[in-house]
Design a protein around this motif. Structure first.
Motif, PDB file in Angstrom:
ATOM      1  N   HIS A 163       0.855  -1.187   0.000  1.00  0.00           N
ATOM      2  CA  HIS A 163       0.000   0.000   0.000  1.00  0.00           C
ATOM      3  C   HIS A 163       0.895   1.243   0.000  1.00  0.00           C
ATOM      4  N   SER A 165       0.724   3.504   2.255  1.00  0.00           N
ATOM      5  CA  SER A 165       0.810   4.011   3.630  1.00  0.00           C
ATOM      6  C   SER A 165       2.240   4.175   4.175  1.00  0.00           C
ATOM      7  N   GLN A 168       3.375   7.604   4.540  1.00  0.00           N
ATOM      8  CA  GLN A 168       2.966   8.359   5.740  1.00  0.00           C
ATOM      9  C   GLN A 168       4.144   8.490   6.699  1.00  0.00           C
ATOM     10  N   ARG A 191       0.207  -6.743  -4.641  1.00  0.00           N
ATOM     11  CA  ARG A 191      -0.282  -7.763  -3.717  1.00  0.00           C
ATOM     12  C   ARG A 191      -0.303  -9.115  -4.409  1.00  0.00           C
ATOM     13  N   GLN A 205      -2.580   3.332  -5.774  1.00  0.00           N
ATOM     14  CA  GLN A 205      -3.260   3.930  -4.619  1.00  0.00           C
ATOM     15  C   GLN A 205      -2.895   5.405  -4.531  1.00  0.00           C
ATOM     16  N   GLU A 207      -2.486   7.937  -1.336  1.00  0.00           N
ATOM     17  CA  GLU A 207      -2.496   8.072   0.112  1.00  0.00           C
ATOM     18  C   GLU A 207      -2.699   9.534   0.458  1.00  0.00           C
ATOM     19  N   PHE A 245      -8.171  -0.504  10.656  1.00  0.00           N
ATOM     20  CA  PHE A 245      -6.818  -0.542  10.098  1.00  0.00           C
ATOM     21  C   PHE A 245      -5.876  -0.401  11.286  1.00  0.00           C
ATOM     22  N   PHE A 247      -3.185   1.082  11.627  1.00  0.00           N
ATOM     23  CA  PHE A 247      -2.470   2.369  11.720  1.00  0.00           C
ATOM     24  C   PHE A 247      -3.387   3.561  11.906  1.00  0.00           C
ATOM     25  N   GLY A 279     -10.539   3.866   2.414  1.00  0.00           N
ATOM     26  CA  GLY A 279     -10.339   3.627   3.833  1.00  0.00           C
ATOM     27  C   GLY A 279      -9.658   4.836   4.439  1.00  0.00           C
ATOM     28  N   ALA A 280      -9.970   5.112   5.702  1.00  0.00           N
ATOM     29  CA  ALA A 280      -9.397   6.300   6.323  1.00  0.00           C
ATOM     30  C   ALA A 280      -9.453   6.174   7.842  1.00  0.00           C
ATOM     31  N   PHE A 303      -5.879   8.780   4.750  1.00  0.00           N
ATOM     32  CA  PHE A 303      -6.825   8.028   3.924  1.00  0.00           C
ATOM     33  C   PHE A 303      -6.070   7.365   2.785  1.00  0.00           C
ATOM     34  N   GLY A 304      -6.660   6.347   2.235  1.00  0.00           N
ATOM     35  CA  GLY A 304      -6.059   5.666   1.095  1.00  0.00           C
ATOM     36  C   GLY A 304      -7.156   5.229   0.142  1.00  0.00           C
TER      37      GLY A 304
END
Ligand code: PHE
Length: 337
Positions: A163, A165, A168, A191, A205, A207, A245, A247, A279-280, A303-304
């Motif tokens: 991802h 993320s 971040q 993946r 994605q 982010e 999630f 994180f 997702g967030a 968010f992603g």
């Protein structure tokens, strides 16, 4: 001799032939040269007469050859010009032009949208360390939530990021001094999935991360609502559903309202009238402290989202593989989108 030579010269049709005639008559072993050689055997009275005659014949043959040569050159040139002529009145062939890929366009559109809200665009590596992809995001080595993402490992510690993320954590580290981060990060992720209409082993994605003093859940909702309305239309609503999630805490999934429809072609919008698009959540205190931010002072949201999914929704595309198989008939439809 003269007559015979001239006749041959006249009849010859190419330079090679002409050259060999020249050798035959005027060359070292040529017939005329033979005549001149034989002069020694002639009487005193005959010599000047024959000599003059031979010279005249030589002259005549040479001139005829030169003239013919010029003539042949001219013919060759004419032919060349004719074969190389270009008809400038012919209509031209249309040039096939390319254009940005639909995915590139969607990503740029989303980038512009967040830039207008003060976000900076950042990037991170696709080959990522276990630390940034998992650990720094509150996913320790044996955490069961690692199962949520099947991973391509390169070594024990290196993997293809699952991802965006990890960016971040990387960005928070980079802003350690000011501790004020407002960024989005588009990029490829990987993946270990079997490709089908809704899965791809590689996809994209985007982010988002906003960390500062006093960032609240309502800020997240406001930003996401603006995003959804600008991208899909002012009549759209969003709703946040509780989720998980590692994180973020609390974590949410965001749905966007869509017209309820039945039958073929509207499979992307479920019967409920809502469709999940990202997702967030609020950045987990552990994630903040691992990056060197005091969770009592700083807070943030993240968010992603998947641009393929967003493009599929926006344009009614029903197979994610369309983005990667490069069928020109598919790509062309979005040149002016
Ligand atoms: N990284 C999560 C995923 O790939 C999405 C996400 C990003 C969720 C940021 C919350 C915050 O599913």
């Amino acid at each position: 001799l003269e007559k015979e030579a001239i006749e041959k010269i006249e009849k010859s049709t190419d330079m090679k032939e002409l050259q060999s005639i020249k050798v035959d008559y005027l060359g070292k072993k040529g017939s005329l040269t033979g005549v001149l050689r034989g002069m020694g055997k002639l009487s005193k009275e005959e010599r000047p007469v024959i000599g003059e005659l031979a010279n005249r014949v030589r002259e005549a043959i040479a001139t005829a050859i030169d003239e013919k040569n010029e003539n042949l050159e001219h013919v060759a040139l004419e032919e060349k010009l004719k074969s190389e002529a270009i008809d400038v009145t012919l209509p031209g062939r249309p040039v096939q032009t390319g254009g940005p890929h639909l995915l590139t366009k969607i990503v740029e559109e989303i980038e512009d949208l967040f830039i207008s809200m003060g976000f900076e665009v950042r990037e991170g590596p696709e080959v990522e360390t276990d630390y940034f992809n998992f650990e720094a995001l509150n996913l320790p080595k044996d955490h069961p939530a690692r199962d949520m993402q099947d991973t391509f490992y390169i070594t024990n510690e290196l993997l293809l990021r699952t991802h965006t993320s990890p960016v971040q954590a990387r960005t928070m580290q980079a802003y350690e001094d000011s501790k004020s981060v407002k960024m989005i990060c588009p990029g490829k992720v990987y993946r270990r999935d079997t490709d089908d209409a809704t899965h791809s082993h590689q996809f994209t994605q985007i982010e988002g991360l906003y960390v500062d003093k006093d960032v609240k859940m309502s800020d997240l909702k406001g930003v996401l609502d603006t995003f959804a309305k600008r991208l899909f239309g002012e009549d759209r609503e969003i709703r946040l559903r509780p989720s998980f999630f590692p994180f973020t805490e609390p974590s949410v999934e965001m749905d966007i309202s869509c017209k309820v429809c039945h039958g073929e072609g509207c499979s992307v919008c479920k019967r409920t009238g809502w469709i999940e698009i990202l997702g967030a959540g609020m950045v987990h205190p552990n994630v903040l402290s691992m990056a060197g931010y005091d969770p009592k002072v700083y807070s943030g949201f993240a968010f992603g989202m998947g641009p393929e999914r967003i493009a599929m929704l926006k344009y009614g595309i029903n197979d994610i593989r369309q983005f990667y198989t490069n069928d020109v008939r598919f790509l062309k439809q979005f040149h002016n989108a």
